[in-house]
Write a protein that holds these residues in place. Structure first.
Motif: not given
Length: 461
Positions: A196-197, A231-234, A180-183
């Motif tokens: 958000h990040c 690698t999203v997480f919750h 997500t370096m360019t988010k």
């Protein structure tokens, strides 16, 4: 396997002895994090260091351009501008003007291993920079990825969790950061310090356990088909993770929903919220949805795991269809912790008079079937109409097999509603409390990651 990310920025010539600013090469192992709020043009940001403050160029962090007078400085946007900053010392004496484009770095003594900087009372590793725009002044923490993770991992998972769970979180956070370096590229930085990040708390949030997990997994990332995985997480899946396409619309091959017994019987695996119907109406109105008094709610679409995709609110002055995610947002994500929920009316039982009507056509006639809400009726070969015991039927027609499902309707015209749910978060990717349980059961961090992210590999980046 180190790479460089080329960032082309047009810089402004400034009044600065024998120095100008041009094209920058930003190494991928450094990251720009926006910290805190955006400051107005009339506000000043206080920065300080115990070892004095020097100014560096972003593409040359070895040699200081200028030593500043004192350990404390105040930074503000130049009057009437958003692309320059003015620097003042602790006695409010003007020192210099610099470009507000993130290319000028403020740091303490770089011979100090931590060379901590303090920005408005909070300590940060690395460097402090500033980016101005028409909205105000953004404070940026420029630091290497591993130091960034020191401030992320303890904010995302309890630091007293098992080491294998902490290491799984460290690899997931590192991979997500790279992916997500360019988010926030359009704003001039990489990521922010909020959900958000990834939540980032700087130096003061660090913990010895999570720092060790970061060090023990140094430079390890999750990849899928050679690319770093997002690698999203919750927090907790509530017993079943979700496929990405069911929440965000895009199918990601390694974000596949699966049964998750490790997330049962943990924090937030079950929750319940009771809400008055009038308050529910107010929440909808605050989100721009005014349909009068709410009479009922139709749960019109669910995922295979049971998460709600769409709800239809039936009101005295109209209907409104909203997604499960928007419903959660309107009522507050700390109240409605996930979209894996059910709704129950808490009111006096009233006989239902409204009917669900299904029109069935044959070669000879059109027959109208009337049935109570929540059920489906069928015309049998003998012409009689009977109610189906199932809430779903499948019909073979000229377009193949089509399934019809009776709407799940909750009459809430009186009293209040109880929303009962499972899990916390979007449910995609790694369940953090599931990872904690897996670590307790003896799984290592790679096994944990490969359980939640289908088909990934762990490699050194």
């Amino acid at each position: 396997m180190k790479k460089k990310l080329l960032i082309l920025i047009v810089l402004i010539m400034v009044v600065f002895p024998e120095n100008s600013y041009g094209r920058i090469d930003q190494e991928v192992d450094f990251i720009d994090v926006k910290i805190g709020k955006t400051y107005s043009s009339l506000e000043r940001v206080k920065i300080s260091s115990a070892n004095g403050i020097a100014i560096y160029q972003k593409n040359d962090k070895e040699d200081a351009l200028m030593e500043l007078p004192g350990d404390t400085m105040y930074i503000s946007l130049s009057l009437g501008k958003f692309d320059d900053i003015d620097v003042y010392d602790d006695s409010n004496t003007y020192v210099t003007t610099l470009p507000a484009n993130g290319t000028v770095l403020f740091a303490g003594d770089i011979d100090d291993n931590e060379h901590l900087m303090i920005a408005n009372g909070k300590k940060y590793r690395g460097y402090i920079a500033f980016i101005g725009d028409r909205n105000g002044l953004n404070v940026i923490n420029h630091l290497d990825i591993e130091s960034y993770l020191y401030g992320v991992v303890p904010k995302e998972i309890p630091a007293m969790s098992g080491q294998e769970a902490l290491k799984a979180q460290a690899v997931a956070a590192r991979s997500y950061a790279y992916s997500t370096m360019t988010k926030h590229a359009i704003e001039g930085f990489n990521v922010c310090d909020t959900t958000h990040c990834q939540v980032y708390g700087g130096y003061e949030s660090e913990h010895i356990n999570t720092n060790k997990a970061v060090d023990d997994t140094n430079a390890l990332v999750a990849v899928y088909n050679g690319n770093i995985a997002s690698t999203v997480f919750h927090s907790s899946s509530g017993g079943h993770t979700e496929s990405s396409e069911n929440v965000w619309g895009g199918k990601v091959p390694y974000l596949i929903g699966k049964n998750d017994p490790y997330s049962l019987n943990s924090i937030n695996s079950n929750w319940k919220v009771e809400m008055d119907v009038d308050l529910l109406s107010e929440k909808l109105i605050s989100g721009g949805i005014d349909i009068g008094g709410i009479n009922s709610i139709d749960i019109s679409d669910k995922t295979e795991s049971g998460r709600i995709i769409q709800l239809v609110f039936n009101g005295s002055s109209g209907d409104a269809e909203i997604s499960g995610e928007r419903f959660r947002s309107l009522l507050g994500t700390t109240n409605i912790k996930s979209t894996l929920f059910s709704i129950e009316a808490m009111s006096t039982e009233v006989e239902t008079t409204d009917n669900s009507i299904l029109y069935v056509a044959s070669s000879r006639r059109i027959q109208t079937l009337e049935s109570e809400k929540g059920s489906i009726s069928i015309i049998y070969a003998d012409g009689r109409i009977r109610s189906s015991e199932s809430d779903t039927i499948s019909v073979i027609g000229d377009k193949g097999l089509v399934s019809y499902k009776a709407p799940e309707v909750i009459d809430i015209s009186r009293g209040s509603v109880v929303i009962s749910g499972r899990g916390y978060g979007h449910g995609i990717g790694m369940s953090q409390y599931g990872a904690i349980e897996m670590a307790k059961e003896g799984y290592d961090f790679e096994e944990i990651l490969q359980y939640y992210y289908t088909g990934i590999e762990i490699i050194k980046y």
